[in-house]
Design a protein around this motif. Structure first.
Motif, PDB file in Angstrom:
ATOM      1  N   GLY A 132       0.445  -1.347  -0.216  1.00 45.95           N
ATOM      2  CA  GLY A 132       0.175  -0.065   0.075  1.00 45.95           C
ATOM      3  C   GLY A 132       1.050   1.317   0.278  1.00 45.95           C
ATOM      4  N   GLY A 133       2.369   1.185  -0.177  1.00 53.52           N
ATOM      5  CA  GLY A 133       2.920   2.203  -0.021  1.00 53.52           C
ATOM      6  C   GLY A 133       2.536   2.931  -1.046  1.00 53.52           C
ATOM      7  N   LEU A 134       3.107   4.094  -1.149  1.00 57.47           N
ATOM      8  CA  LEU A 134       3.464   5.124  -2.655  1.00 57.47           C
ATOM      9  C   LEU A 134       5.158   4.714  -2.732  1.00 57.47           C
ATOM     10  N   LEU A 135       4.936   5.220  -4.504  1.00 63.82           N
ATOM     11  CA  LEU A 135       5.989   6.286  -4.771  1.00 63.82           C
ATOM     12  C   LEU A 135       5.220   7.318  -6.127  1.00 63.82           C
ATOM     13  N   VAL A 136       5.835   8.372  -6.254  1.00 66.64           N
ATOM     14  CA  VAL A 136       6.040   9.030  -6.648  1.00 66.64           C
ATOM     15  C   VAL A 136       6.686  10.073  -7.848  1.00 66.64           C
ATOM     16  N   PHE A 137       6.847   9.541  -8.712  1.00 65.85           N
ATOM     17  CA  PHE A 137       8.490  10.331  -9.481  1.00 65.85           C
ATOM     18  C   PHE A 137       7.565  11.341 -10.828  1.00 65.85           C
ATOM     19  N   ASP A 138       8.472  11.672 -11.602  1.00 68.35           N
ATOM     20  CA  ASP A 138       7.807  12.428 -12.701  1.00 68.35           C
ATOM     21  C   ASP A 138       8.667  11.402 -13.997  1.00 68.35           C
ATOM     22  N   LEU A 139       8.062  11.833 -14.760  1.00 69.46           N
ATOM     23  CA  LEU A 139       8.848  11.460 -15.668  1.00 69.46           C
ATOM     24  C   LEU A 139       8.371  12.628 -17.691  1.00 69.46           C
ATOM     25  N   ILE A 140       9.172  12.299 -18.244  1.00 71.69           N
ATOM     26  CA  ILE A 140       8.621  13.250 -19.846  1.00 71.69           C
ATOM     27  C   ILE A 140       8.284  12.580 -20.860  1.00 71.69           C
ATOM     28  N   ILE A 141       7.916  12.851 -21.449  1.00 71.73           N
ATOM     29  CA  ILE A 141       6.569  12.149 -22.228  1.00 71.73           C
ATOM     30  C   ILE A 141       6.507  13.323 -23.321  1.00 71.73           C
ATOM     31  N   GLN A 142       6.299  12.727 -24.425  1.00 71.88           N
ATOM     32  CA  GLN A 142       6.535  12.703 -26.093  1.00 71.88           C
ATOM     33  C   GLN A 142       5.742  14.189 -26.565  1.00 71.88           C
ATOM     34  N   ASP A 143       3.887  13.354 -26.052  1.00 71.89           N
ATOM     35  CA  ASP A 143       2.285  13.719 -26.632  1.00 71.89           C
ATOM     36  C   ASP A 143       2.279  13.601 -25.465  1.00 71.89           C
ATOM     37  N   ASP A 144       0.246  14.524 -25.573  1.00 69.90           N
ATOM     38  CA  ASP A 144       0.162  14.773 -24.246  1.00 69.90           C
ATOM     39  C   ASP A 144      -1.187  13.504 -24.257  1.00 69.90           C
ATOM     40  N   ARG A 145      -1.317  12.410 -25.557  1.00 69.53           N
ATOM     41  CA  ARG A 145      -1.603  10.760 -24.835  1.00 69.53           C
ATOM     42  C   ARG A 145      -0.787  10.185 -23.759  1.00 69.53           C
ATOM     43  N   ALA A 146       0.724  10.813 -23.848  1.00 72.09           N
ATOM     44  CA  ALA A 146       1.600   9.666 -23.622  1.00 72.09           C
ATOM     45  C   ALA A 146       1.630   7.820 -24.321  1.00 72.09           C
ATOM     46  N   SER A 147       1.371   8.037 -25.729  1.00 72.47           N
ATOM     47  CA  SER A 147       1.389   7.082 -26.879  1.00 72.47           C
ATOM     48  C   SER A 147       2.676   6.604 -27.181  1.00 72.47           C
ATOM     49  N   ILE A 148       4.003   7.394 -26.819  1.00 70.86           N
ATOM     50  CA  ILE A 148       5.113   7.196 -27.819  1.00 70.86           C
ATOM     51  C   ILE A 148       6.137   6.789 -26.806  1.00 70.86           C
ATOM     52  N   SER A 149       6.813   5.775 -26.868  1.00 71.58           N
ATOM     53  CA  SER A 149       7.950   5.575 -26.049  1.00 71.58           C
ATOM     54  C   SER A 149       9.342   5.099 -27.100  1.00 71.58           C
ATOM     55  N   ARG A 150      10.282   6.158 -26.121  1.00 73.73           N
ATOM     56  CA  ARG A 150      11.603   6.153 -27.916  1.00 73.73           C
ATOM     57  C   ARG A 150      12.790   6.253 -26.107  1.00 73.73           C
ATOM     58  N   ALA A 151      13.687   5.908 -27.265  1.00 73.32           N
ATOM     59  CA  ALA A 151      14.652   6.264 -26.414  1.00 73.32           C
ATOM     60  C   ALA A 151      16.187   6.965 -27.659  1.00 73.32           C
ATOM     61  N   SER A 152      17.218   7.788 -26.546  1.00 70.07           N
ATOM     62  CA  SER A 152      17.732   8.466 -27.342  1.00 70.07           C
ATOM     63  C   SER A 152      19.409   8.956 -26.535  1.00 70.07           C
TER      64      SER A 152
ATOM     65  N   LEU B 111      18.052  10.066 -22.802  1.00 69.89           N
ATOM     66  CA  LEU B 111      17.160  10.078 -22.832  1.00 69.89           C
ATOM     67  C   LEU B 111      15.711   9.261 -23.150  1.00 69.89           C
ATOM     68  N   ARG B 112      15.298   8.519 -21.746  1.00 69.05           N
ATOM     69  CA  ARG B 112      14.037   7.889 -22.346  1.00 69.05           C
ATOM     70  C   ARG B 112      13.028   8.260 -22.177  1.00 69.05           C
ATOM     71  N   LEU B 113      11.720   7.867 -23.508  1.00 69.49           N
ATOM     72  CA  LEU B 113      10.412   8.450 -22.666  1.00 69.49           C
ATOM     73  C   LEU B 113       9.742   7.248 -22.937  1.00 69.49           C
ATOM     74  N   TYR B 114       8.743   6.907 -22.080  1.00 73.92           N
ATOM     75  CA  TYR B 114       8.114   5.882 -21.829  1.00 73.92           C
ATOM     76  C   TYR B 114       6.339   5.821 -22.475  1.00 73.92           C
ATOM     77  N   SER B 115       5.993   5.512 -22.958  1.00 75.74           N
ATOM     78  CA  SER B 115       4.191   5.538 -22.811  1.00 75.74           C
ATOM     79  C   SER B 115       3.669   5.209 -21.592  1.00 75.74           C
ATOM     80  N   GLN B 116       2.672   5.469 -21.907  1.00 76.09           N
ATOM     81  CA  GLN B 116       1.508   5.390 -20.208  1.00 76.09           C
ATOM     82  C   GLN B 116       1.173   3.380 -20.813  1.00 76.09           C
ATOM     83  N   GLN B 117       1.261   2.884 -21.635  1.00 76.11           N
ATOM     84  CA  GLN B 117       1.031   1.924 -21.753  1.00 76.11           C
ATOM     85  C   GLN B 117       2.171   0.813 -21.297  1.00 76.11           C
ATOM     86  N   GLU B 118       3.346   1.067 -21.797  1.00 74.08           N
ATOM     87  CA  GLU B 118       4.491   0.802 -21.309  1.00 74.08           C
ATOM     88  C   GLU B 118       5.123   0.769 -19.837  1.00 74.08           C
TER      89      GLU B 118
END
Length: 160
Positions: free
Chosen positions: A81-101, A108-115
């Motif tokens: 039940g403990g919580l983890l809070v963190f921030d991430l960079i995403i590329q689009d407002d739907r969080a649909s793109i995953s990529r690394a560069s 820089l690793r961008l994660y989609s919400q699905q991933e």
């Protein structure tokens, strides 16, 4: 500093960073018997206790190739039940793109919400919220909150 200023009722606060210089600076500024700082890698650090809340900022999107090892170790340290809070960079407002560069000398690793959901599930956590809090033309920043799942009880069936 904000948590301490609001007098949140935690018994202790721990900070972890790879940089000894950062730890020395934080210890000099904020260190008390209840607020302690340690040098180490959060993907392997052998935390000797469990926590109710873990916060990470500006960490996960720079880990190569994925933050799953850190996520698993942090999840191990949370109480059910403990919580983890963190921030991430995403590329689009739907969080649909995953990529690394590599951008210059930084990864820089961008994660989609699905991933992100898949990684959290694999680590034993559930995504609670994913709101955007900063937007530019090419990147958005989200504040992720996740909860460590309670272990599943062992079901036993008796035969009559």
């Amino acid at each position: 500093e904000q948590i301490r200023a609001r007098a949140k009722p935690f018994q202790s606060y721990w900070g972890l960073d790879l940089s000894r210089a950062n730890i020395d600076s934080l210890q000099a500024r904020f260190g008390t018997p209840e607020i302690r700082f340690f040098t180490g890698d959060a993907s392997t650090y052998p935390f000797p206790c469990q926590f109710h809340l873990a916060i990470a900022s500006g960490v996960f999107d720079g880990l190569f190739p994925s933050f799953l090892p850190m996520l698993k170790n942090v999840c191990r340290t949370l109480v059910p039940g403990g919580l983890l809070v963190f921030d991430l960079i995403i590329q689009d407002d739907r969080a649909s793109i995953s990529r690394a560069s590599w951008e210059g000398d930084s990864f820089l690793r961008l994660y989609s919400q699905q991933e992100l959901r898949r990684l959290l599930t694999e680590a034993g956590m559930e995504l609670l919220s994913f709101p955007m809090y900063a937007v530019t033309e090419t990147r958005h920043r989200v504040l992720v909150s996740a909860m460590k799942l309670h272990p599943m009880p062992q079901n036993t069936f008796e035969r009559s």
